[in-house]
Design an enzyme around this catalytic site. Structure first.
Site, PDB file in Angstrom:
ATOM      1  N   LYS A  35       0.816  -1.216   0.000  1.00  0.00           N
ATOM      2  CA  LYS A  35       0.000   0.000   0.000  1.00  0.00           C
ATOM      3  C   LYS A  35       0.852   1.271   0.000  1.00  0.00           C
ATOM      4  CE  LYS A  35      -1.817   0.800   3.981  1.00  0.00           C
ATOM      5  NZ  LYS A  35      -1.009   1.948   4.466  1.00  0.00           N
ATOM      6  N   THR A  36       1.819   1.346   0.924  1.00  0.00           N
ATOM      7  CA  THR A  36       2.657   2.550   1.025  1.00  0.00           C
ATOM      8  C   THR A  36       3.470   2.742  -0.249  1.00  0.00           C
ATOM      9  OG1 THR A  36       2.796   2.219   3.417  1.00  0.00           O
ATOM     10  CG2 THR A  36       4.375   3.736   2.435  1.00  0.00           C
ATOM     11  N   ASP A 220      -4.959   7.741   2.664  1.00  0.00           N
ATOM     12  CA  ASP A 220      -4.474   6.424   3.080  1.00  0.00           C
ATOM     13  C   ASP A 220      -5.398   5.871   4.171  1.00  0.00           C
ATOM     14  OD1 ASP A 220      -2.825   4.232   3.511  1.00  0.00           O
ATOM     15  OD2 ASP A 220      -1.526   5.314   4.896  1.00  0.00           O
ATOM     16  N   GLU A 221      -5.458   4.546   4.308  1.00  0.00           N
ATOM     17  CA  GLU A 221      -6.272   3.884   5.334  1.00  0.00           C
ATOM     18  C   GLU A 221      -7.708   4.406   5.313  1.00  0.00           C
ATOM     19  OE1 GLU A 221      -5.153   1.379   6.712  1.00  0.00           O
ATOM     20  OE2 GLU A 221      -3.034   1.555   7.199  1.00  0.00           O
ATOM     21  N   GLN A 251      -9.959  -4.729   6.761  1.00  0.00           N
ATOM     22  CA  GLN A 251      -9.168  -4.318   7.930  1.00  0.00           C
ATOM     23  C   GLN A 251      -9.797  -3.115   8.641  1.00  0.00           C
ATOM     24  OE1 GLN A 251      -4.691  -4.770   7.590  1.00  0.00           O
ATOM     25  NE2 GLN A 251      -5.198  -4.707   5.410  1.00  0.00           N
ATOM     26  N   ARG A 611      -0.708 -10.633  10.359  1.00  0.00           N
ATOM     27  CA  ARG A 611       0.520 -10.058  10.924  1.00  0.00           C
ATOM     28  C   ARG A 611       1.677 -11.052  10.796  1.00  0.00           C
ATOM     29  NH1 ARG A 611      -0.583  -5.871   9.620  1.00  0.00           N
ATOM     30  NH2 ARG A 611      -2.406  -6.927   8.765  1.00  0.00           N
TER      31      ARG A 611
END
Length: 677
Positions: A35-36, A220-221, A251, A611
């Protein structure tokens, strides 16, 4: 770097997300899909196409994420060009805007951002003034007020909407609370969004100015946005709507903070002509772990869910293990043993391990056992540096210097250290404010008011005010901030007085060390900023950093097992992950199930599973102690969704033997290859 060079470094789906710069774009970025990378490469791509850096606005939720984006962008393009792009949190963007525009709403530009303790103190005062008794549920009412603000509901509208007497009283307290904030030139975190919305709504020319400046928006997010953030984004996007949002509805786990998953689920309906790009290639985990995650999340009940199927080129990997223990003590003991064994066999660090749990109280037995086994650990989400009493006291001095109307900070510092200003003097100060004669700071500065105080109180007030008067012109000049703050805290008597506040000598020394570290933090802020800063600028940066739940940097560097809730683990990754207490009523949480939050609990489990990079252990017990009493447990329903096909059940002893056997086989294979060569 040219557009073609940028796209060559991306997979096809990432490239599509990066190169679609016009119109609304929804990038569904599954866990671990880069994503980043997509966000920073997209900005670099826009810059390479000649889009002015000043016209790009990127907003996210944490300072850590914003810093990471800035650092990565500076590696892709000229750092000076990267610096001209506006990248930051929603709150930092709104904070800068309010410093320029808040006069329109009757506030002064040197407003202070109220922290959580300030907010609760003011709200209790407001509720009392609104007629609420001592038995009024202040915390519940405060949370309701925050929810109203997240949905941009004003005090007037809240009172009209009230459906019962509790909401009527909460609405009245809300109105008084806002009056008290404005009187002290304070804003809380919710206000930073709400006041920005008010400016845009009441002053269309201001909104148009920012629309013209920021022609390209990225968020973002996006699954974590609340109603206020959604509205601000929609207003800024306008008819041009060059808006790209990146997120993952799977998420979305922060509804209790006001996040609305509907913002991402309904994005294509709200913004017509949206291009949807799915990122499904995971670069973090092996396929065995992703298969378990996919199996659970696909069984959600919301028909609006954007379907995704995560996959990885990292191979199949180790199948997740389900382990059943007798009780919580056995669970913690097993984890400690397995950590030491896997660390020895893999020749890895303690920091490669993480233990995740649904609720904070589950950490107690783990901490006790790990300490006994000499396994180092670090807590994510424990008491933070800037939440310590001595640091909050030091900040109160600086906040009052920046904003003399801040009564909360004044009341805090009067007894740190004691100055002879007792309960009677404090009561007189509050009366002075309530009578509309001025701020408490102005009262202490008044010879007429001080004449009514006892001799020790009058002397203490006079000495304190003289220090503020002496340092005021110094703080009005930018630069040399850490030195000025150190000298100011010394002259006010705060640093020398730590021994009076904390009677134990060792405790006082530790507190003094923490205050020294606080001064160092101010110095680091100046160095990172690269230009002279004012006290108000530092306090704003400090407040916003608190909001992002910073971690102590020293803890991050320590080789230790991570203990954390699943909520706090979002965005993190570890080679080996344990998820404990996989029992019905704990995970999924009983209260969440009662309140219709089954889908969010499922998403939370999906976050926990994803994770893990290489090994995942899911633990449950047959019995667990709750409020001092042992109760029988039944397995979490999530385990039933994966057991057999996507995970395998093991007894603790068999698992330890299997791990040994697998490791031995791997070592023999290595030896065989070495002998052949």
């Amino acid at each position: 770097m040219t557009c073609q060079e940028i796209l060559k470094q991306l997979n096809p789906e990432q490239g599509e997300a990066v190169s679609t710069t016009e119109g609304p774009v929804l990038v569904l970025a599954g866990a671990g899909t880069g994503k980043t990378r997509v966000i920073t490469f997209r900005i670099a791509y826009m810059l390479s196409r000649g889009i002015p850096a000043e016209s790009i606005l990127g907003m996210t939720f944490t300072n850590k994420a914003a810093r990471e984006m800035k650092e990565r962008l500076a590696q892709l393009v000229d750092p000076k060009l990267a610096e001209r792009v506006t990248l930051g949190t929603f709150h930092s963007f709104c904070g800068k805007l309010l410093r320029r525009e808040i006069k329109k709403l009757g506030y002064l530009p040197n407003f202070t951002i109220a922290d959580e303790s300030d907010q609760l103190g003011i709200f209790k005062q407001a509720a009392g003034e609104a007629g609420c008794g001592s038995d009024f549920p202040f915390s519940a009412a405060f949370n309701i007020m925050s929810g109203w603000k997240n949905r941009l509901i004003t005090p007037e509208k809240a009172r009209k909407m009230a459906g019962n007497q509790f909401e009527v009283m909460a609405g009245a307290a809300y109105g008084k609370y806002q009056e008290l904030l404005e009187l002290q030139n304070l804003v809380d975190f919710d206000d930073m969004l709400m006041l920005t919305w008010r400016i845009f709504k009441e002053y269309p020319e201001v909104l148009e100015k920012y629309r013209e400046r920021y022609r390209y928006l990225m968020v973002d997010e996006y699954q974590d946005t609340n109603g206020a953030q959604f509205t601000l984004v929609k207003m800024l996007a306008g008819e041009r709507c060059n808006l790209c949002v990146v997120g993952d509805d799977d998420q979305s786990i922060y509804s209790w903070r006001g996040a609305d998953v509907g913002n991402i689920l309904d994005f294509p309906k709200i913004f017509k002509g949206t291009k949807v790009v799915k990122l499904e290639q995971n670069y973090r985990s092996c396929n065995a772990i992703l298969n378990a995650a996919n199996a659970v999340i696909s069984q959600g009940g919301d028909s609006r869910r954007h379907t995704k199927q995560l996959w990885s080129a990292l191979g199949e990997g180790r199948t997740p293990e389900i382990i059943t223990l007798n009780n919580g003590e056995d669970e913690a003991d097993f984890i400690a043993r397995l950590i030491e064994q896997r660390k020895r066999e893999r020749n890895c660090s303690y920091s490669d391990f993480a233990i995740l749990y649904r609720s904070n109280q589950l950490s107690r037995q783990l901490e006790q056992t790990l300490r006994g086994a000499n396994v180092p650990y670090r807590m994510v989400g424990g008491q933070q540096f800037f939440q310590r009493r001595e640091i909050k006291d030091a900040l109160a001095y600086l906040k009052l210097m920046s904003n003399p109307l801040d009564d909360q900070s004044l009341l805090r510092l009067l007894s740190s250290p004691p100055r002879g200003i007792g309960a009677k003097a404090v009561s007189d100060l509050k009366s002075y404010r309530l009578e509309g004669r001025g701020s408490m700071f102005e009262a202490l500065n008044s010879g007429e008011f001080r004449a009514k105080l006892s001799r020790p109180a009058a002397k203490g007030a006079e000495e304190l005010m003289s220090v503020f008067a002496r340092f005021k012109p110094l703080f009005e000049q930018p630069g040399g901030l850490s030195g000025k703050c150190a000298e100011f805290l010394k002259e006010t008597g705060y640093i020398p007085g730590l021994q009076k506040i904390y009677k134990d000598i060792d405790d006082a020394v530790k507190r003094r060390d923490n205050v020294d570290e606080f001064i160092s933090a101010i110095s680091q802020f100046e160095l990172k900023r690269g230009e002279p800063a004012t006290l108000t600028e530092y306090l704003e940066a400090c407040s916003l950093l608190e909001e992002s739940e910073r971690e102590d940097e020293a803890d991050e560097e320590k080789d230790a097992v991570t203990l954390t809730t699943v909520h706090a683990a979002k965005g993190l990754e570890y080679p080996i992950v344990f998820v404990i207490a996989m029992e019905h009523g704990i995970f999924p949480h009983e209260r969440a199930l009662d309140e219709g939050g089954a889908d969010e609990e499922r998403r939370l489990f999906y976050v926990a599973v994803t994770r893990a990079k290489e090994e995942l252990y899911l633990l449950r017990t047959r019995m667990r102690m709750v409020r001092g009493v042992m109760h029988p447990s039944r397995p979490s329903g999530f385990l039933g969704m994966i057991d057999g096909e996507f995970a395998k059940s093991q007894t603790p002893d068999d698992l330890l033997k299997t791990v040994d056997r697998d490791t031995l086989a791997a070592k023999f294979a290595e030896l065989y290859e070495f002998m052949k060569s």
